[in-house]
Write a protein that holds these residues in place. Structure first.
Motif, PDB file in Angstrom:
ATOM      1  N   UNK A  56       0.742  -0.940   0.088  1.00  0.00           N
ATOM      2  CA  UNK A  56      -0.048   0.011  -0.174  1.00  0.00           C
ATOM      3  C   UNK A  56       0.831   1.496  -0.011  1.00  0.00           C
ATOM      4  N   UNK A  57       0.761   2.046  -1.007  1.00  0.00           N
ATOM      5  CA  UNK A  57       1.651   3.272  -1.101  1.00  0.00           C
ATOM      6  C   UNK A  57       0.754   4.546  -0.614  1.00  0.00           C
ATOM      7  N   UNK A  58       1.315   5.074   0.533  1.00  0.00           N
ATOM      8  CA  UNK A  58       0.610   6.085   1.248  1.00  0.00           C
ATOM      9  C   UNK A  58       1.428   7.469   0.862  1.00  0.00           C
ATOM     10  N   UNK A  59       0.869   8.397  -0.001  1.00  0.00           N
ATOM     11  CA  UNK A  59       1.510   9.721  -0.289  1.00  0.00           C
ATOM     12  C   UNK A  59       1.743  10.642   0.759  1.00  0.00           C
ATOM     13  N   UNK A  60       2.997  11.072   0.973  1.00  0.00           N
ATOM     14  CA  UNK A  60       3.140  12.068   2.176  1.00  0.00           C
ATOM     15  C   UNK A  60       3.091  13.604   1.353  1.00  0.00           C
ATOM     16  N   UNK A  61       1.850  14.427   1.763  1.00  0.00           N
ATOM     17  CA  UNK A  61       1.617  15.482   1.186  1.00  0.00           C
ATOM     18  C   UNK A  61       2.693  16.787   1.864  1.00  0.00           C
ATOM     19  N   UNK A  62       3.014  16.754   3.070  1.00  0.00           N
ATOM     20  CA  UNK A  62       3.692  17.571   3.559  1.00  0.00           C
ATOM     21  C   UNK A  62       3.893  17.605   4.948  1.00  0.00           C
ATOM     22  N   UNK A  63       4.368  18.709   5.809  1.00  0.00           N
ATOM     23  CA  UNK A  63       4.183  18.659   7.092  1.00  0.00           C
ATOM     24  C   UNK A  63       5.281  19.679   7.664  1.00  0.00           C
ATOM     25  N   UNK A  64       5.555  19.556   9.030  1.00  0.00           N
ATOM     26  CA  UNK A  64       6.309  20.710   9.910  1.00  0.00           C
ATOM     27  C   UNK A  64       7.291  19.646  10.921  1.00  0.00           C
ATOM     28  N   UNK A  65       8.430  20.202  11.150  1.00  0.00           N
ATOM     29  CA  UNK A  65       9.315  19.649  12.147  1.00  0.00           C
ATOM     30  C   UNK A  65      10.018  20.800  12.869  1.00  0.00           C
ATOM     31  N   UNK A  66       9.725  20.452  14.191  1.00  0.00           N
ATOM     32  CA  UNK A  66      10.217  21.296  15.466  1.00  0.00           C
ATOM     33  C   UNK A  66      10.925  20.740  16.383  1.00  0.00           C
ATOM     34  N   UNK A  67      12.248  20.973  16.642  1.00  0.00           N
ATOM     35  CA  UNK A  67      12.873  20.665  17.919  1.00  0.00           C
ATOM     36  C   UNK A  67      13.974  21.747  18.198  1.00  0.00           C
ATOM     37  N   UNK A  68      14.674  21.417  19.308  1.00  0.00           N
ATOM     38  CA  UNK A  68      15.715  22.623  19.871  1.00  0.00           C
ATOM     39  C   UNK A  68      16.512  22.763  18.957  1.00  0.00           C
ATOM     40  N   UNK A  69      17.116  22.007  18.187  1.00  0.00           N
ATOM     41  CA  UNK A  69      18.195  22.337  16.972  1.00  0.00           C
ATOM     42  C   UNK A  69      17.872  22.091  15.515  1.00  0.00           C
ATOM     43  N   UNK A  70      16.514  21.898  15.369  1.00  0.00           N
ATOM     44  CA  UNK A  70      16.081  21.833  13.712  1.00  0.00           C
ATOM     45  C   UNK A  70      14.707  22.273  13.865  1.00  0.00           C
ATOM     46  N   UNK A  71      14.323  23.107  12.722  1.00  0.00           N
ATOM     47  CA  UNK A  71      12.778  23.323  12.553  1.00  0.00           C
ATOM     48  C   UNK A  71      12.865  23.570  10.950  1.00  0.00           C
ATOM     49  N   UNK A  72      11.862  23.077  10.459  1.00  0.00           N
ATOM     50  CA  UNK A  72      11.489  23.215   9.015  1.00  0.00           C
ATOM     51  C   UNK A  72      10.210  22.597   8.501  1.00  0.00           C
ATOM     52  N   UNK A  73      10.144  22.114   7.314  1.00  0.00           N
ATOM     53  CA  UNK A  73       9.033  21.373   6.663  1.00  0.00           C
ATOM     54  C   UNK A  73       9.425  20.066   6.123  1.00  0.00           C
ATOM     55  N   UNK A  74       8.454  19.089   5.846  1.00  0.00           N
ATOM     56  CA  UNK A  74       8.328  18.190   4.825  1.00  0.00           C
ATOM     57  C   UNK A  74       8.339  18.785   3.334  1.00  0.00           C
ATOM     58  N   UNK A  75       9.334  18.707   2.587  1.00  0.00           N
ATOM     59  CA  UNK A  75       9.071  19.286   1.325  1.00  0.00           C
ATOM     60  C   UNK A  75       7.731  18.493   0.843  1.00  0.00           C
ATOM     61  N   UNK A  76       6.910  19.515  -0.122  1.00  0.00           N
ATOM     62  CA  UNK A  76       5.603  18.986  -0.434  1.00  0.00           C
ATOM     63  C   UNK A  76       5.874  17.803  -1.352  1.00  0.00           C
TER      64      UNK A  76
END
Length: 198
Positions: A56-76
């Motif tokens: 089963x292929x489950x596409x990832x559309x995007x998202x966010x990442x937050x931590x003490x030494x890293x923050x950003x997004x999941x590339x669309x």
């Protein structure tokens, strides 16, 4: 990603072996929380060769990442989870790949292999729930990172795990570094360049 030093807990393995080597339980250090938006529809490939495990292929559309030494997004639309469902059970093996883009412009490739295993046989009796907690499922993943030179190259050398849940149809992953050296920064490893002989 320094944290307060905690006393190391002896391994219970010593109760089953009398060797003099003293082992201890490794510790977890938090890296980030990821929230991930998945596509509403999955691609059901089916079971190869008429077998019992369905891809089963489950596409990832995007998202966010937050931590003490890293923050950003999941590339669309940078990846998916190519999971394998074991027919006749609620068990699934996970195999996700995607790209993070940090707030300061670095790209990090993530590969994630794990398990999804609800603890009740009737978990999906009322359909697919919008929220799943750690009280309901064994949902873990092994995270591997590839980062180029720069402030995130320490991710290349760590052993990391993800602890998963779901809220309002968004997957939540708390990522941790597994370490014998709590409070110590991970090593930054660089390949040696071969000297050209003249």
């Amino acid at each position: 990603m320094a944290s307060k030093q905690k006393p190391l807990q002896p391994s219970i393995g010593s109760e089953f072996d009398d060797i003099p080597l003293k082992m201890h339980v490794p510790q977890l250090e938090f890296i980030y929380r990821l929230q991930c938006e998945m596509a509403k529809e999955n691609d059901h490939v089916g079971a190869a060769f008429g077998g019992t495990n369905e891809r089963i292929v489950m596409p990832i559309l995007g998202g966010t990442v937050k931590g003490p030494e890293i923050s950003g997004i999941i590339q669309e639309r940078s990846g998916a989870d190519w999971g394998t469902a074991v027919q006749g059970t609620n068990y699934m093996r996970l195999d996700a790949r995607y790209t993070l883009k940090t707030s300061d412009g670095y790209c990090i490739y993530v590969q994630s292999k794990g398990i999804f295993s609800p603890q009740r046989e009737d978990f999906f009796a009322q359909g697919h729930p919008d929220t799943m907690s750690q009280k309901e499922v064994e949902w873990f993943t092994r995270l591997e990172f590839e980062a180029g030179p720069g402030p995130y190259s320490w991710l290349n050398s760590i052993f990391a795990i993800g602890v998963l849940g779901m809220h309002d149809r968004r997957i939540v992953i708390d990522a941790y570094r597994l370490t014998n050296f709590p409070g110590m920064r991970p090593a930054v490893l660089n390949a040696r360049q071969e000297q050209t002989k003249l």
